[in-house]
Write a protein that holds these residues in place. Sequence first.
Motif, mmCIF file in Angstrom:
data_model
loop_
_atom_site.group_PDB
_atom_site.id
_atom_site.type_symbol
_atom_site.label_atom_id
_atom_site.label_comp_id
_atom_site.label_asym_id
_atom_site.label_seq_id
_atom_site.Cartn_x
_atom_site.Cartn_y
_atom_site.Cartn_z
ATOM 1 N N CYS A 25 0.722 -1.326 0.011
ATOM 2 C CA CYS A 25 -0.015 0.009 -0.084
ATOM 3 C C CYS A 25 0.764 1.417 0.055
ATOM 4 O O CYS A 25 0.365 2.594 0.012
ATOM 5 C CB CYS A 25 -0.916 -0.036 1.246
ATOM 6 N N THR A 58 -6.417 -12.213 7.227
ATOM 7 C CA THR A 58 -5.901 -10.927 6.699
ATOM 8 C C THR A 58 -4.799 -10.487 7.658
ATOM 9 O O THR A 58 -4.811 -10.339 8.820
ATOM 10 C CB THR A 58 -7.085 -9.891 6.613
ATOM 11 N N ASP A 59 -3.562 -10.430 6.927
ATOM 12 C CA ASP A 59 -2.523 -10.049 7.552
ATOM 13 C C ASP A 59 -1.857 -8.662 7.357
ATOM 14 O O ASP A 59 -2.037 -8.163 6.080
ATOM 15 C CB ASP A 59 -1.272 -10.877 7.111
ATOM 16 N N ILE A 60 -1.879 -7.780 8.147
ATOM 17 C CA ILE A 60 -1.429 -6.194 7.862
ATOM 18 C C ILE A 60 -0.005 -5.939 8.614
ATOM 19 O O ILE A 60 0.611 -6.287 9.632
ATOM 20 C CB ILE A 60 -2.222 -5.378 8.871
ATOM 21 N N HIS A 61 0.841 -5.743 7.596
ATOM 22 C CA HIS A 61 2.245 -5.206 7.777
ATOM 23 C C HIS A 61 2.337 -3.923 7.928
ATOM 24 O O HIS A 61 1.872 -3.097 7.122
ATOM 25 C CB HIS A 61 3.104 -5.617 6.607
ATOM 26 N N GLU A 62 2.888 -3.353 9.254
ATOM 27 C CA GLU A 62 3.037 -2.028 9.436
ATOM 28 C C GLU A 62 4.222 -1.269 8.572
ATOM 29 O O GLU A 62 5.020 -0.525 9.258
ATOM 30 C CB GLU A 62 3.174 -1.773 10.922
ATOM 31 N N SER A 74 1.418 0.636 5.182
ATOM 32 C CA SER A 74 1.034 -0.570 5.414
ATOM 33 C C SER A 74 1.087 -1.652 4.123
ATOM 34 O O SER A 74 1.015 -1.083 2.877
ATOM 35 C CB SER A 74 -0.518 -0.833 5.791
ATOM 36 N N GLU A 128 3.575 -7.104 12.658
ATOM 37 C CA GLU A 128 2.513 -7.453 11.808
ATOM 38 C C GLU A 128 1.016 -8.061 12.762
ATOM 39 O O GLU A 128 1.331 -8.831 13.733
ATOM 40 C CB GLU A 128 2.985 -9.027 11.104
ATOM 41 N N LEU A 162 -0.713 -5.537 2.973
ATOM 42 C CA LEU A 162 -1.735 -6.633 3.299
ATOM 43 C C LEU A 162 -1.494 -7.855 2.744
ATOM 44 O O LEU A 162 -1.027 -7.805 1.284
ATOM 45 C CB LEU A 162 -3.102 -6.032 2.753
#
Length: 114
Positions: free
Chosen positions: A23, A100-104, A30, A53, A32
Amino acid sequence: MAHVIDRDTWAVRSDRWKGELQCGAYGSNSCLIFNYLPDVGGGPRLHTHPYAEIFIIRQGTGLFTVGDKEVEASAGQILIVPPNTPHKFTNLGPGPLETTDIHENGTFITKWLE
């Protein structure tokens, strides 16, 4: 500026929530990952990221290795892995594991350990 991102931009298949989106290109800090793991035992190898994560378990049950601990997480739960912490997960079944994995971070940075 707002961005509407069509499914065919990130999805592997049009009928599953499976794919990835970095993104940062859209001004967000982030990334996804939409996982759909139909088979028991499926999942990524041990790895780390220099950022946190967040895993949102949408369906099924997974066994997460986080550092030296094993954590079971099921649909409706959220698991947060701190930065630089070795982690991996597998589908415990029965049935698919969907997360759903969110990477910062705006781009993926992954160090594979196995």
